[in-house]
Design a protein around this motif. Sequence first.
Motif, PDB file in Angstrom:
ATOM      1  N   ARG A  66      10.378   9.006   0.497  1.00 51.51           N
ATOM      2  CA  ARG A  66       9.569  10.217   0.601  1.00 51.51           C
ATOM      3  C   ARG A  66       8.168  10.004   0.017  1.00 51.51           C
ATOM      4  O   ARG A  66       7.181  10.489   0.566  1.00 51.51           O
ATOM      5  N   HIS A  67       8.079   9.244  -1.090  1.00 49.84           N
ATOM      6  CA  HIS A  67       6.775   8.962  -1.689  1.00 49.84           C
ATOM      7  C   HIS A  67       5.916   8.113  -0.749  1.00 49.84           C
ATOM      8  O   HIS A  67       4.715   8.350  -0.603  1.00 49.84           O
ATOM      9  N   PHE A 110       6.136   8.010   2.492  1.00 49.81           N
ATOM     10  CA  PHE A 110       5.740   8.852   3.612  1.00 49.81           C
ATOM     11  C   PHE A 110       4.563   9.759   3.230  1.00 49.81           C
ATOM     12  O   PHE A 110       3.604   9.904   3.982  1.00 49.81           O
ATOM     13  N   ARG A 111       4.623  10.334   2.030  1.00 49.05           N
ATOM     14  CA  ARG A 111       3.538  11.213   1.588  1.00 49.05           C
ATOM     15  C   ARG A 111       2.235  10.434   1.404  1.00 49.05           C
ATOM     16  O   ARG A 111       1.156  10.915   1.751  1.00 49.05           O
ATOM     17  N   SER A 126       1.366   7.769   3.013  1.00 44.15           N
ATOM     18  CA  SER A 126       0.833   7.449   4.333  1.00 44.15           C
ATOM     19  C   SER A 126       0.163   8.672   4.960  1.00 44.15           C
ATOM     20  O   SER A 126      -0.859   8.546   5.647  1.00 44.15           O
ATOM     21  N   GLN A 127       0.715   9.854   4.727  1.00 46.89           N
ATOM     22  CA  GLN A 127       0.080  11.077   5.234  1.00 46.89           C
ATOM     23  C   GLN A 127      -1.284  11.292   4.577  1.00 46.89           C
ATOM     24  O   GLN A 127      -2.242  11.686   5.231  1.00 46.89           O
ATOM     25  N   TRP A 128      -1.356  11.063   3.263  1.00 46.05           N
ATOM     26  CA  TRP A 128      -2.637  11.226   2.566  1.00 46.05           C
ATOM     27  C   TRP A 128      -3.655  10.186   3.026  1.00 46.05           C
ATOM     28  O   TRP A 128      -4.843  10.449   3.054  1.00 46.05           O
ATOM     29  N   ARG A 145      -3.848   8.987   6.041  1.00 41.69           N
ATOM     30  CA  ARG A 145      -4.321   9.414   7.366  1.00 41.69           C
ATOM     31  C   ARG A 145      -5.193  10.661   7.298  1.00 41.69           C
ATOM     32  O   ARG A 145      -6.164  10.794   8.045  1.00 41.69           O
ATOM     33  N   ASN A 146      -4.832  11.595   6.442  1.00 45.17           N
ATOM     34  CA  ASN A 146      -5.567  12.859   6.295  1.00 45.17           C
ATOM     35  C   ASN A 146      -5.890  13.076   4.814  1.00 45.17           C
ATOM     36  O   ASN A 146      -5.192  13.807   4.122  1.00 45.17           O
TER      37      ASN A 146
END
Length: 60
Positions: A4-5, A7-8, A10-12, A14-15
């Motif tokens: 989960r860390h 994934f988060r 990677s989201q940060w 990207r955005n």
Amino acid sequence: MNFRHLFRMSQWARNPPSEKRVKLVFGVILACIILVLIERFVGWPDALTLDPKARPTLKF
């Protein structure tokens, strides 16, 4: 590290958060550090303690 860390993060990546949000977070962290330093070097006021040493008693 938890999936989960990753994934988060990677989201940060990207955005990323806006500049205003980054400044807000750093401002809050700075305010907390300042409060801790004031409490450490100046001390905690007796009026704000939860267990006051001497309470005035009412005598009738």
